[in-house]
Design a protein around this motif. Structure first.
Motif, PDB file in Angstrom:
ATOM      1  N   VAL A  42      13.944  21.080  22.418  1.00 13.11           N
ATOM      2  CA  VAL A  42      13.504  20.855  21.035  1.00 13.11           C
ATOM      3  C   VAL A  42      14.610  21.316  20.085  1.00 13.11           C
ATOM      4  N   ALA A  43      15.054  20.418  19.214  1.00 13.21           N
ATOM      5  CA  ALA A  43      16.043  20.760  18.190  1.00 13.21           C
ATOM      6  C   ALA A  43      15.309  21.074  16.893  1.00 13.21           C
ATOM      7  N   LEU A  44      15.430  22.318  16.428  1.00 13.87           N
ATOM      8  CA  LEU A  44      14.805  22.743  15.184  1.00 13.87           C
ATOM      9  C   LEU A  44      15.815  22.597  14.045  1.00 13.87           C
ATOM     10  N   ALA A  45      15.455  21.810  13.046  1.00 11.44           N
ATOM     11  CA  ALA A  45      16.345  21.600  11.909  1.00 11.44           C
ATOM     12  C   ALA A  45      16.143  22.704  10.887  1.00 11.44           C
ATOM     13  N   TYR A  46      17.216  23.413  10.566  1.00  9.38           N
ATOM     14  CA  TYR A  46      17.151  24.399   9.490  1.00  9.38           C
ATOM     15  C   TYR A  46      17.485  23.653   8.204  1.00  9.38           C
ATOM     16  N   TRP A  47      16.430  23.150   7.556  1.00  8.43           N
ATOM     17  CA  TRP A  47      16.571  22.186   6.481  1.00  8.43           C
ATOM     18  C   TRP A  47      16.013  22.769   5.194  1.00  8.43           C
ATOM     19  N   ARG A  48      16.863  22.925   4.183  1.00 10.83           N
ATOM     20  CA  ARG A  48      16.456  23.490   2.899  1.00 10.83           C
ATOM     21  C   ARG A  48      15.903  22.398   1.982  1.00 10.83           C
ATOM     22  N   ILE A  49      14.746  22.669   1.386  1.00  7.73           N
ATOM     23  CA  ILE A  49      14.149  21.760   0.404  1.00  7.73           C
ATOM     24  C   ILE A  49      13.958  22.563  -0.875  1.00  7.73           C
ATOM     25  N   ALA A  50      14.685  22.219  -1.917  1.00  9.73           N
ATOM     26  CA  ALA A  50      14.635  22.980  -3.161  1.00  9.73           C
ATOM     27  C   ALA A  50      13.253  22.880  -3.807  1.00  9.73           C
ATOM     28  N   GLU A  51      12.771  23.989  -4.342  1.00 11.01           N
ATOM     29  CA  GLU A  51      11.476  24.002  -5.029  1.00 11.01           C
ATOM     30  C   GLU A  51      11.462  22.998  -6.178  1.00 11.01           C
ATOM     31  N   GLU A  52      12.625  22.818  -6.836  1.00  5.56           N
ATOM     32  CA  GLU A  52      12.689  21.934  -8.000  1.00  5.56           C
ATOM     33  C   GLU A  52      12.443  20.472  -7.655  1.00  5.56           C
ATOM     34  N   SER A  53      12.608  20.107  -6.366  1.00  5.70           N
ATOM     35  CA  SER A  53      12.434  18.701  -5.983  1.00  5.70           C
ATOM     36  C   SER A  53      10.976  18.354  -5.706  1.00  5.70           C
ATOM     37  N   TRP A  54      10.131  19.381  -5.574  1.00  9.61           N
ATOM     38  CA  TRP A  54       8.733  19.140  -5.205  1.00  9.61           C
ATOM     39  C   TRP A  54       7.983  18.279  -6.222  1.00  9.61           C
ATOM     40  N   PRO A  55       8.114  18.518  -7.557  1.00 12.79           N
ATOM     41  CA  PRO A  55       7.350  17.703  -8.520  1.00 12.79           C
ATOM     42  C   PRO A  55       7.692  16.220  -8.476  1.00 12.79           C
ATOM     43  N   TYR A  56       8.942  15.871  -8.113  1.00 15.48           N
ATOM     44  CA  TYR A  56       9.342  14.468  -8.123  1.00 15.48           C
ATOM     45  C   TYR A  56       8.589  13.642  -7.075  1.00 15.48           C
ATOM     46  N   GLN A  57       7.993  14.319  -6.100  1.00 16.82           N
ATOM     47  CA  GLN A  57       7.216  13.589  -5.102  1.00 16.82           C
ATOM     48  C   GLN A  57       5.937  13.012  -5.708  1.00 16.82           C
ATOM     49  N   ASN A  59       5.282  12.886  -9.618  1.00 17.49           N
ATOM     50  CA  ASN A  59       5.263  12.364 -10.990  1.00 17.49           C
ATOM     51  C   ASN A  59       6.059  11.082 -11.178  1.00 17.49           C
ATOM     52  N   GLY A  60       6.721  10.619 -10.126  1.00 16.98           N
ATOM     53  CA  GLY A  60       7.431   9.349 -10.204  1.00 16.98           C
ATOM     54  C   GLY A  60       8.724   9.396 -10.988  1.00 16.98           C
ATOM     55  N   GLY A  61       9.179  10.606 -11.361  1.00 17.01           N
ATOM     56  CA  GLY A  61      10.428  10.714 -12.103  1.00 17.01           C
ATOM     57  C   GLY A  61      11.635  10.535 -11.194  1.00 17.01           C
ATOM     58  N   ILE A  62      12.800  10.561 -11.812  1.00 18.40           N
ATOM     59  CA  ILE A  62      14.051  10.407 -11.066  1.00 18.40           C
ATOM     60  C   ILE A  62      14.460  11.756 -10.503  1.00 18.40           C
ATOM     61  N   ASP A  63      14.522  11.841  -9.196  1.00 14.67           N
ATOM     62  CA  ASP A  63      14.877  13.088  -8.525  1.00 14.67           C
ATOM     63  C   ASP A  63      16.402  13.191  -8.472  1.00 14.67           C
ATOM     64  N   LYS A  64      16.949  14.125  -9.255  1.00 16.53           N
ATOM     65  CA  LYS A  64      18.401  14.265  -9.301  1.00 16.53           C
ATOM     66  C   LYS A  64      18.975  14.829  -8.003  1.00 16.53           C
ATOM     67  N   PHE A  65      18.076  15.370  -7.145  1.00 17.28           N
ATOM     68  CA  PHE A  65      18.533  15.920  -5.868  1.00 17.28           C
ATOM     69  C   PHE A  65      18.510  14.878  -4.740  1.00 17.28           C
ATOM     70  N   LYS A  66      17.951  13.705  -5.016  1.00 15.92           N
ATOM     71  CA  LYS A  66      17.663  12.755  -3.935  1.00 15.92           C
ATOM     72  C   LYS A  66      18.922  12.284  -3.209  1.00 15.92           C
ATOM     73  N   ALA A  67      19.970  11.939  -3.964  1.00 13.26           N
ATOM     74  CA  ALA A  67      21.190  11.425  -3.337  1.00 13.26           C
ATOM     75  C   ALA A  67      21.835  12.483  -2.441  1.00 13.26           C
ATOM     76  N   SER A  68      21.914  13.708  -2.946  1.00  7.62           N
ATOM     77  CA  SER A  68      22.525  14.762  -2.129  1.00  7.62           C
ATOM     78  C   SER A  68      21.660  15.095  -0.914  1.00  7.62           C
ATOM     79  N   LYS A  69      20.331  15.051  -1.092  1.00  9.67           N
ATOM     80  CA  LYS A  69      19.424  15.298   0.040  1.00  9.67           C
ATOM     81  C   LYS A  69      19.622  14.243   1.126  1.00  9.67           C
ATOM     82  N   TYR A  70      19.770  12.991   0.695  1.00 11.78           N
ATOM     83  CA  TYR A  70      19.944  11.913   1.675  1.00 11.78           C
ATOM     84  C   TYR A  70      21.238  12.098   2.460  1.00 11.78           C
ATOM     85  N   ASN A  71      22.322  12.406   1.754  1.00  6.96           N
ATOM     86  CA  ASN A  71      23.602  12.632   2.435  1.00  6.96           C
ATOM     87  C   ASN A  71      23.524  13.822   3.388  1.00  6.96           C
ATOM     88  N   ARG A  72      22.855  14.895   2.950  1.00  5.84           N
ATOM     89  CA  ARG A  72      22.737  16.083   3.794  1.00  5.84           C
ATOM     90  C   ARG A  72      21.946  15.797   5.067  1.00  5.84           C
TER      91      ARG A  72
END
Length: 395
Positions: A42-57, A59-72
């Motif tokens: 089993v590979a456990l991913a140590y994956w950080r999810i910023a608290e600031e990105s939670w509301p964008y899930q 409210n439908g707004g533009i998540d400024k973290f989305k592009a960097s999250k995708y690349n990461r």
């Protein structure tokens, strides 16, 4: 069957076979090498999810973290695929990615015969309702090529903080009622065939705190997967420690990397062995692979441990191993490379195969076959007659 369902104690058992039948001519050495060297990785991913990105899930707004999250996340997945390590499952935390990313990553991992377990971001399920789910993409190659089965597990016991935040800030309520045919916390998944079949369940974060859900799984699973987004790591530390012993199973917790304490806990006898993996801290995303020796824990619970198995703590009082798990105990998986198998000891309920000590005395090497276990008995006797000249301890 390709995929089968069975009701059990108000829950369900989902069976997903690998799709390949074990050949009757597979020799014991090959079985031992495959199970003992590979285990369940089993590979456990140590994956950080910023608290600031939670509301964008929500409210439908533009998540400024989305592009960097995708690349990461793609860099992390690519590192897993290019590592050359044998990996069976990759696990991410709760709410780790949008569902479209999950499907893309699952397809990438499918080419390497790797299953994926991860929380997906909130999904709207009706007016004012959202669902929190963990999705499992489980490998299946019965069609002659790698394919997968998608299973969605619904979170049914949200934390008070989660329920309050959803209602006050966004006007949503968490949908915890499983629709007809849906899977929810406490359902059991049987993935694979033979000795490498894994019996597991998925509890999403606060679902783990529901003692009724844990009690329903007791004796029926080899591993419990827990995708989490949990701040209170101290409370969860106690829960994970207790659950590994109460369930007498591996507990695989993958928490948001912002808070740490991602780990694999096992009910081993030695205290220093029990945390197979424990992760906290670090500046970059990474993963760590841990091995689940599910064949050994099933042998121990069935009362047939092999001499080279890691020692486990005794199962708690009231523990009862399920018949489904007992039926797949691979009793011939014993490391006997340095022991000559020479004697058959016939008992009332089955036979014991004994070896020879350096002094020439018969020794019990842990191979016992019940007469009711006809398929395994036939396999073992076929191999013994082919490889060894057997003597009998009893006439």
């Amino acid at each position: 069957d390709f995929l089968s369902f069975e009701k059990e104690d108000k829950g369900r058992v989902i069976t997903v076979p690998f799709g390949k039948e074990e050949s009757e001519d597979v020799e014991r050495e090959e079985i031992t090498k495959r199970i003992r060297n590979d285990g369940i990785k089993v590979a456990l991913a140590y994956w950080r999810i910023a608290e600031e990105s939670w509301p964008y899930q929500l409210n439908g707004g533009i998540d400024k973290f989305k592009a960097s999250k995708y690349n990461r996340i793609m860099r992390l997945v690519n590192r897993i695929m290019r590592s050359g390590e044998k990996i069976d499952y990759v696990q991410f935390p709760e709410l780790a990615m949008p569902w479209r990313w999950f499907m893309l990553i699952a397809k990438k991992l499918q080419r390497y015969n790797v299953s994926l377990i991860s929380g997906v971001e909130y999904l709207k399920s009706g007016r004012g309702l959202v669902k929190n789910e963990a999705w499992c993409s489980l490998m299946y190659d019965g069609l002659g090529f790698p394919d997968s089965v998608l299973i969605k597990i619904l979170k049914t016991d949200p934390a008070d903080e989660e329920r309050s935040e959803l209602k006050k800030k966004f006007g949503y309520q968490l949908d915890v009622v499983p629709r007809r045919g849906a899977f929810c916390a406490g359902d059991i998944i049987e993935h694979g065939d033979g000795a490498r079949k894994l019996f597991f369940s998925v509890l999403i974060c606060s679902d783990l705190t529901n003692i009724d859900l844990r009690a329903k799984l007791r004796g029926k699973i080899d591993a419990l997967f827990v995708p989490a987004w949990n701040h209170d790591v101290q409370t969860f530390n106690a829960l994970i420690t207790a659950s590994a012993f109460d369930l007498h199973a591996y507990v695989v917790l993958c928490n948001n990397g912002e808070f740490g304490d991602t780990r694999i806990r096992a009910p081993f006898e030695n205290r220093y062995d029990r945390d197979l993996v424990q992760l906290k801290g670090g500046d970059y995303d990474y993963y760590v692979v841990g091995s689940l020796d599910v064949a050994a824990i099933r042998r121990f619970q069935a009362g047939r441990p092999a001499p080279s198995d890691v020692g486990f703590k005794s199962a708690p009082k009231g523990f009862c191993m399920s018949k489904a798990r007992r039926d797949v105990v691979e009793v011939i998986d014993v490391n006997c490379e340095d022991i000559e198998l020479k004697y058959v000891h016939v008992e009332n309920d089955g036979i014991n195969v004994w070896g020879v000590s350096p002094g020439g005395e018969p020794i019990d090497v842990g191979i016992k076959i019940e007469f009711l276990d006809i398929n395994t008995l036939k396999k073992l006797l076929k191999w013994l007659l082919k490889k060894q000249k057997m003597n009998s301890l009893t006439e």
